[in-house]
Design a protein around this motif. Structure first.
Motif, short mmCIF file in Angstrom:
data_model
loop_
_atom_site.label_atom_id
_atom_site.label_comp_id
_atom_site.label_asym_id
_atom_site.label_seq_id
_atom_site.Cartn_x
_atom_site.Cartn_y
_atom_site.Cartn_z
N GLY A 20 -8.97 6.28 10.86
CA GLY A 20 -7.62 6.54 10.36
C GLY A 20 -7.04 7.75 11.06
N TYR B 17 -2.94 4.45 9.92
CA TYR B 17 -3.28 3.72 8.71
C TYR B 17 -2.37 2.51 8.51
N GLU C 191 -0.90 0.83 5.66
CA GLU C 191 -0.69 1.10 4.24
C GLU C 191 0.72 0.72 3.82
N LYS D 158 -7.65 0.53 10.53
CA LYS D 158 -8.08 0.85 9.17
C LYS D 158 -7.01 0.44 8.17
N TYR E 163 -5.58 0.54 4.31
CA TYR E 163 -5.63 1.57 3.29
C TYR E 163 -5.36 0.98 1.91
N HIS F 200 -10.43 1.51 3.67
CA HIS F 200 -10.56 2.23 2.40
C HIS F 200 -9.63 1.47 1.46
#
Length: 479
Positions: A143, A173, A175, A209, A211, A236
């Protein structure tokens, strides 16, 4: 004075930064880097060392390791390895050699709130050198907030202009808009996620990554783009459960099981309810069959799990900054972390209970045949700092029940396997890249002796660990 022409800007840069300009043509290390090099002889003999080679095999005593031109040429008993006359000899009696650590949840930023809001700020100078000083010769930035900076740092390290490890750079990220974190990249649906993945892959990022609020559709889009390029995706997660992510083809899950929402009561598809997810984990028995089922499913899908124990370590009775790095912070941050630590003493029993369960779940995953890798995540409350936390992660794996030999393998070879670089790095074996760490002590007898790193070899160049750590004291929080 206004300088708008490109040639004028170049002239100004040469005037202001002559050292940087001259470094462009220097084939080796700059003086600023060379200051921290203990040895870069073409042929080095590390004699009479204890070797924990990272394969998981038992440690070997009285070994000689020959390094030639950045590679490991020979490893064997002192009596059987002939030391060439032109070798630089380093007597390692009473010392231990381990592989360079391969850490997969690292960042080049640190916790720096924006008023009352959580935020993070780039540490382009201190963190790369702290990683290397702490024995990490390869890292993945799981990230990023300034990917262009991370890519430039990677290049400059490779050119000998900065001190640091090899970096596998993760894109910004993925997200959905939900959190008020100014530095966090946001996407708007799977099409935007796919575009973002393509853009940063073209720029040189090699990992992605997901999120907390990314959806299943977002994940599917990024997995498709990444796998088309033979790149990998981690996460994550929260809105997407671990089981859903594994079904969609994710390669890696971060934070052990601490980010799993699979056990949240009333879990709704594509909805993140972090308090419910945490309650689900707190209420789940350590040996619950539901967790055993999830572990088996993840292993069947070949999903790796990243242990990031330092960022979850409880406060009560433990260090203010993990691994002993309080002095690395600027004075204001030392005060902040000390104050936070004091306020949390004997008030984190729930965190302590979940932390112990997490350790057990990671051990269960590993023992069942899962690929457990290691990282630190230098963010959270601010107690987790590059370099110091990497050594602490290995110590915490031992606290979790792994042997030192197992903990070192998880923190070296397993990471190399995940990155697809295990034929080059991750163990101390003939033919591999000379990434290894000389420890003044025996971490198998006392894992905290890992903190006594003396020389960190990266491609056969030996960097002075203590001197690098000293150079960064009082700087984390500035740059």
């Amino acid at each position: 004075m206004r300088l708008s022409h490109p040639l004028c800007l170049l002239a100004l840069a040469l005037l202001l930064f002559p050292a940087a300009a001259s470094a462009q043509t220097t084939p080796a290390f700059t003086p600023q880097v060379r200051e921290f090099i203990r040895t870069d002889a073409p042929l080095i003999a590390l004699t009479d060392a204890k070797v924990i080679d990272g394969t998981g095999r038992p440690a070997q005593l009285h070994q000689t390791v020959l390094l030639r031109n950045g590679r490991i040429e020979q490893v064997g008993p002192v009596k059987k390895v002939k030391v060439p006359k032109d070798a630089q000899v380093i007597n390692c009696a009473g010392k231990t050699l381990i592989p360079g650590l391969v850490m997969l949840h690292e960042h080049l930023y640190y916790t720096m709130p924006t008023g009352a809001y959580f935020n993070i700020a780039q540490m382009p100078y201190s963190f790369p050198r702290l990683y290397l000083a702490g024995g990490a010769t390869t890292i993945r930035t799981a990230g990023s907030i300034e990917p262009q900076t991370d890519l430039a740092i990677k290049r400059m390290i490779g050119e000998g202009k900065l001190i640091g490890p090899y970096i596998d750079v993760t894109a910004p990220y993925m997200e959905e808009a939900a959190l008020d974190i100014p530095a966090l990249n946001t996407i708007k649906g799977p099409e935007d996620a796919a575009r973002t993945a393509r853009f940063w892959a073209d720029k040189g990022c090699t990992s992605f990554k997901m999120y907390m609020h990314a959806t299943r559709a977002d994940l599917a889009a990024v997995v498709q783009e990444a796998h088309r390029r033979q790149l990998k995706v981690t996460g994550h997660l929260c809105a997407v459960s671990y089981r859903e992510a594994a079904e969609l083809g994710i390669d890696n899950l971060e934070h052990g099981f601490m980010a799993s929402s699979d056990f949240a009561a009333g879990k709704q598809p594509d909805r993140c309810d972090y308090p419910a997810a945490r309650r689900g984990l707190l209420q789940l028995p350590a040996g619950a069959p539901e967790m055993q089922s999830l572990i088996s499913f993840l292993i069947s899908k070949k999903v790796a799990l990243t242990s990031t124990l330092p960022v979850f370590e409880p406060y009560t009775g433990r260090e203010i900054v993990l691994g002993g790095g309080l002095e690395a912070l600027i004075p204001q941050l030392q005060e902040r972390e000390t104050r936070t630590w004091e306020q949390n003493q004997r008030k984190d029993s729930a965190s302590t209970a979940l932390f112990k369960k997490e350790m057990g779940w990671e051990k269960q995953f590993h023992d069942a045949g899962g690929l457990l890798v290691a990282g630190t995540d230098p963010t959270g409350a601010g107690r987790t700092i590059a370099g110091y936390a990497n050594r602490r992660q290995v110590e915490l794996l031992v606290e979790a029940g792994f042997t030192p030999v197992q903990a070192i393998r998880i923190s070296s070879l397993n990471g190399a396997i995940y990155l697809g670089r295990d034929k080059e790095i991750g163990t101390i074996e003939a033919g591999k890249q000379a990434d290894l760490v000389l420890v003044d002590g025996d971490p198998e007898k006392d894992i905290q002796q890992l903190r006594r790193m003396e020389i960190v070899f990266k491609r056969g160049v030996g960097f002075d660990s203590a001197k690098i750590f000293e150079s960064v004291k009082g700087k984390v929080g500035l740059n």
